[in-house]
Design a protein around this motif. Structure first.
Motif, PDB file in Angstrom:
ATOM      1  N   VAL A 205       0.861  -1.182   0.000  1.00 54.86           N
ATOM      2  CA  VAL A 205       0.000   0.000   0.000  1.00 54.86           C
ATOM      3  C   VAL A 205       0.901   1.236   0.000  1.00 54.86           C
ATOM      4  O   VAL A 205       1.915   1.265   0.700  1.00 54.86           O
ATOM      5  CB  VAL A 205      -0.945   0.038   1.216  1.00 54.86           C
ATOM      6  N   GLY A 206       0.548   2.234  -0.794  1.00 54.39           N
ATOM      7  CA  GLY A 206       1.303   3.483  -0.835  1.00 54.39           C
ATOM      8  C   GLY A 206       0.559   4.614  -0.141  1.00 54.39           C
ATOM      9  O   GLY A 206      -0.415   4.402   0.581  1.00 54.39           O
ATOM     10  N   PHE A 207       1.038   5.826  -0.401  1.00 53.25           N
ATOM     11  CA  PHE A 207       0.400   7.025   0.159  1.00 53.25           C
ATOM     12  C   PHE A 207       0.697   8.178  -0.800  1.00 53.25           C
ATOM     13  O   PHE A 207       1.807   8.290  -1.304  1.00 53.25           O
ATOM     14  CB  PHE A 207       0.980   7.352   1.541  1.00 53.25           C
ATOM     15  N   ASP A 208      -0.279   9.008  -1.044  1.00 48.66           N
ATOM     16  CA  ASP A 208      -0.253  10.229  -1.871  1.00 48.66           C
ATOM     17  C   ASP A 208      -1.252  10.150  -3.014  1.00 48.66           C
ATOM     18  O   ASP A 208      -1.833  11.146  -3.401  1.00 48.66           O
ATOM     19  CB  ASP A 208       1.121  10.549  -2.491  1.00 48.66           C
ATOM     20  N   ASN A 209      -1.396   8.937  -3.617  1.00 45.66           N
ATOM     21  CA  ASN A 209      -2.170   8.775  -4.851  1.00 45.66           C
ATOM     22  C   ASN A 209      -1.620   9.682  -5.942  1.00 45.66           C
ATOM     23  O   ASN A 209      -2.347  10.447  -6.571  1.00 45.66           O
ATOM     24  CB  ASN A 209      -3.663   9.040  -4.644  1.00 45.66           C
ATOM     25  N   GLN A 210      -0.322   9.589  -6.170  1.00 44.31           N
ATOM     26  CA  GLN A 210       0.312  10.287  -7.287  1.00 44.31           C
ATOM     27  C   GLN A 210       0.028   9.456  -8.530  1.00 44.31           C
ATOM     28  O   GLN A 210       0.711   8.483  -8.837  1.00 44.31           O
ATOM     29  CB  GLN A 210       1.815  10.438  -7.040  1.00 44.31           C
ATOM     30  N   GLU A 211      -0.998   9.857  -9.286  1.00 49.46           N
ATOM     31  CA  GLU A 211      -1.600   8.954 -10.272  1.00 49.46           C
ATOM     32  C   GLU A 211      -0.657   8.531 -11.389  1.00 49.46           C
ATOM     33  O   GLU A 211      -0.806   7.442 -11.956  1.00 49.46           O
ATOM     34  CB  GLU A 211      -2.873   9.582 -10.844  1.00 49.46           C
ATOM     35  N   LEU A 212       0.306   9.367 -11.740  1.00 50.01           N
ATOM     36  CA  LEU A 212       1.255   8.950 -12.769  1.00 50.01           C
ATOM     37  C   LEU A 212       2.071   7.753 -12.318  1.00 50.01           C
ATOM     38  O   LEU A 212       2.677   7.057 -13.134  1.00 50.01           O
ATOM     39  CB  LEU A 212       2.194  10.110 -13.128  1.00 50.01           C
ATOM     40  N   ILE A 213       2.090   7.498 -11.015  1.00 44.92           N
ATOM     41  CA  ILE A 213       2.759   6.313 -10.482  1.00 44.92           C
ATOM     42  C   ILE A 213       1.733   5.247 -10.127  1.00 44.92           C
ATOM     43  O   ILE A 213       1.743   4.138 -10.663  1.00 44.92           O
ATOM     44  CB  ILE A 213       3.604   6.668  -9.239  1.00 44.92           C
ATOM     45  N   SER A 214       0.827   5.571  -9.224  1.00 47.33           N
ATOM     46  CA  SER A 214      -0.028   4.552  -8.604  1.00 47.33           C
ATOM     47  C   SER A 214      -0.953   3.864  -9.605  1.00 47.33           C
ATOM     48  O   SER A 214      -1.174   2.653  -9.507  1.00 47.33           O
ATOM     49  CB  SER A 214      -0.848   5.180  -7.471  1.00 47.33           C
ATOM     50  N   ALA A 215      -1.484   4.616 -10.555  1.00 47.20           N
ATOM     51  CA  ALA A 215      -2.425   4.010 -11.498  1.00 47.20           C
ATOM     52  C   ALA A 215      -1.738   3.199 -12.581  1.00 47.20           C
ATOM     53  O   ALA A 215      -2.377   2.358 -13.229  1.00 47.20           O
ATOM     54  CB  ALA A 215      -3.288   5.095 -12.138  1.00 47.20           C
ATOM     55  N   TYR A 216      -0.423   3.399 -12.777  1.00 47.47           N
ATOM     56  CA  TYR A 216       0.261   2.761 -13.899  1.00 47.47           C
ATOM     57  C   TYR A 216       1.301   1.729 -13.496  1.00 47.47           C
ATOM     58  O   TYR A 216       1.927   1.112 -14.359  1.00 47.47           O
ATOM     59  CB  TYR A 216       0.883   3.834 -14.800  1.00 47.47           C
ATOM     60  N   LEU A 217       1.511   1.523 -12.212  1.00 51.19           N
ATOM     61  CA  LEU A 217       2.291   0.372 -11.781  1.00 51.19           C
ATOM     62  C   LEU A 217       1.520  -0.899 -12.123  1.00 51.19           C
ATOM     63  O   LEU A 217       0.296  -0.883 -12.272  1.00 51.19           O
ATOM     64  CB  LEU A 217       2.539   0.446 -10.273  1.00 51.19           C
ATOM     65  N   ARG A 218       2.239  -2.000 -12.239  1.00 52.48           N
ATOM     66  CA  ARG A 218       1.586  -3.276 -12.512  1.00 52.48           C
ATOM     67  C   ARG A 218       1.977  -4.277 -11.437  1.00 52.48           C
ATOM     68  O   ARG A 218       3.131  -4.641 -11.342  1.00 52.48           O
ATOM     69  CB  ARG A 218       1.971  -3.785 -13.899  1.00 52.48           C
ATOM     70  N   PRO A 219       1.051  -4.704 -10.596  1.00 50.32           N
ATOM     71  CA  PRO A 219      -0.354  -4.295 -10.572  1.00 50.32           C
ATOM     72  C   PRO A 219      -0.498  -2.856 -10.063  1.00 50.32           C
ATOM     73  O   PRO A 219       0.393  -2.342  -9.390  1.00 50.32           O
ATOM     74  CB  PRO A 219      -0.990  -5.281  -9.596  1.00 50.32           C
ATOM     75  N   SER A 220      -1.626  -2.235 -10.401  1.00 48.30           N
ATOM     76  CA  SER A 220      -1.858  -0.864  -9.962  1.00 48.30           C
ATOM     77  C   SER A 220      -1.893  -0.804  -8.432  1.00 48.30           C
ATOM     78  O   SER A 220      -2.285  -1.764  -7.767  1.00 48.30           O
ATOM     79  CB  SER A 220      -3.162  -0.318 -10.548  1.00 48.30           C
TER      80      SER A 220
ATOM     81  N   VAL B 104      -3.310   5.621  -0.339  1.00 49.38           N
ATOM     82  CA  VAL B 104      -4.120   6.598   0.387  1.00 49.38           C
ATOM     83  C   VAL B 104      -3.920   7.950  -0.297  1.00 49.38           C
ATOM     84  O   VAL B 104      -2.788   8.355  -0.568  1.00 49.38           O
ATOM     85  CB  VAL B 104      -3.708   6.674   1.861  1.00 49.38           C
ATOM     86  N   ALA B 105      -5.011   8.631  -0.594  1.00 47.05           N
ATOM     87  CA  ALA B 105      -4.931   9.880  -1.350  1.00 47.05           C
ATOM     88  C   ALA B 105      -4.747  11.072  -0.437  1.00 47.05           C
ATOM     89  O   ALA B 105      -5.442  11.206   0.578  1.00 47.05           O
ATOM     90  CB  ALA B 105      -6.194  10.070  -2.188  1.00 47.05           C
ATOM     91  N   LEU B 106      -3.798  11.935  -0.794  1.00 44.29           N
ATOM     92  CA  LEU B 106      -3.754  13.255  -0.172  1.00 44.29           C
ATOM     93  C   LEU B 106      -4.841  14.100  -0.843  1.00 44.29           C
ATOM     94  O   LEU B 106      -4.859  14.228  -2.067  1.00 44.29           O
ATOM     95  CB  LEU B 106      -2.383  13.899  -0.370  1.00 44.29           C
ATOM     96  N   PRO B 107      -5.737  14.690  -0.071  1.00 46.10           N
ATOM     97  CA  PRO B 107      -6.937  15.341  -0.636  1.00 46.10           C
ATOM     98  C   PRO B 107      -6.668  16.772  -1.107  1.00 46.10           C
ATOM     99  O   PRO B 107      -7.265  17.725  -0.609  1.00 46.10           O
ATOM    100  CB  PRO B 107      -7.920  15.296   0.529  1.00 46.10           C
ATOM    101  N   PHE B 108      -5.763  16.941  -2.074  1.00 44.95           N
ATOM    102  CA  PHE B 108      -5.353  18.285  -2.474  1.00 44.95           C
ATOM    103  C   PHE B 108      -6.525  19.116  -3.003  1.00 44.95           C
ATOM    104  O   PHE B 108      -6.662  20.289  -2.666  1.00 44.95           O
ATOM    105  CB  PHE B 108      -4.248  18.206  -3.531  1.00 44.95           C
TER     106      PHE B 108
END
Length: 341
Positions: free
Chosen positions: A279-294, A298-302
């Protein structure tokens, strides 16, 4: 004589002549639609004249007269940073909902530029300021920012004077760990930051409290300081995997370190999430959504912090503050594919 339409410099007096009313009547009609001295018929005639001539009120003069400009200023370190963009979007969307606008100035992390940015925004007669940081920490804002209501976003005042909007780091760390506990893991590693920034302290506290609540023992060998980069995450994950009894899951304090942990795990011939969950933290989508597996993270609510900053600023500028002067915003879990079902 050149007409105002030809020069593009239509004045209130031009509107008055066109509508055959006094300049005062035009002023009243445009500044206060309900003004009792202007009849509905006269107001309609004035509005038609405005449309015919293409008149645009002088914003500066209107602000001076009403002491309202309908503008907020936003100062941030790096306007192009991914997280700053989300803060800006949240602030702009919420301001627009209230028919207000946001002027944005970048300080590039330079103290002199920061003060100059605030000065320029004040010259535009903004009603209030948002001061947004790209990472959660204590800040010292320029003294001139105190001339108008000011709200800090993703940071807090080192002097404890100005109100702020900050992420709930502790709840976020707890939520990440609880997700791994819910998947059946009891030996959970933590890759954290080396420094004592609020994110490091809060996320580790959340991790610890979730383990205690589940009846588990805290094992210091499962907590590894890892800087903040993918390289740091890789090195920290190697240390955890080299333990005599390695963890079955790893909580990484940011998504970049999770990316490095992925590499270390895969080098061992292990699978995610089959052999080990992450599990990660930040929800930096250029990373989290494109890793395999995704990556589950936890999202920082910017975006929400930007919106809540405008809400608080609106309360301050109207003199109607109803809530606490530090607002803590929840960090939600974003479920993807890196935790076993």
């Amino acid at each position: 004589m050149t007409s105002p339409l030809a020069t593009g410099k239509v004045t209130m007096s031009d509107v008055a002549r066109h509508a055959k009313v006094s300049r005062t009547a035009v002023s009243f009609a445009l500044s206060d639609p309900e003004h009792p001295s202007v009849s509905a018929e006269t107001r309609q005639r004035i509005l038609e004249a405005v449309a015919d001539l293409g008149y645009r009120p002088n914003a500066g003069a209107r602000a001076l007269a009403s002491r309202r400009s309908d503008w907020y200023g936003l100062v941030t370190e790096i306007v192009t940073a991914p997280f700053a963009v989300n803060i800006i979007k949240g602030a702009q969307d919420r301001a627009w909902h209230d028919r207000r606008f946001v002027l944005i100035a970048s300080s590039e992390g330079d103290g002199d530029m920061e003060e100059a940015a605030v000065e320029k925004l004040l010259e535009q007669r903004v009603e209030g300021l948002l001061y947004a940081a790209t990472w959660h920490r204590a800040v010292k804002v320029p003294d001139i920012a105190h001339e108008v209501p000011t709200v800090l976003v993703n940071c807090f005042d080192a002097d404890g004077v100005l109100p702020s909007i900050v992420p709930d780091e502790v709840a976020g760390g707890r939520r990440a760990t609880e997700r791994l506990l819910a998947a059946g893991h009891r030996r959970i590693g933590l890759i954290t930051f080396d420094s004592d920034i609020p994110a490091a302290i809060g996320r580790r506290d959340g991790y610890s409290s979730a383990l205690r609540a589940a009846g588990g023992d805290l094992d210091d060998e499962l907590v590894v300081g890892g800087g903040a980069t993918a390289t740091d995450g890789y090195a920290a994950a190697v240390r955890l995997l080299d333990l005599p009894v390695p963890p079955t899951a790893i909580f990484c304090a940011n998504d970049r370190m999770a990316m490095g942990a992925y590499d270390a795990i895969k080098e061992r011939g292990l699978t995610i999430p089959g052999d080990i969950s992450v599990v990660g933290f930040d929800n930096q989508e250029l990373i989290s959504a494109y890793l395999r597996p995704s990556l589950t993270t936890v999202a920082l609510p910017f975006e929400e912090m930007g919106a809540r900053g405008v809400d608080l600023l609106s309360e301050l500028t109207s003199g109607q503050v109803t809530g606490p002067l530090q607002v803590v915003v929840d960090c939600p879990l974003v479920e993807r594919s890196s935790v076993r079902p």
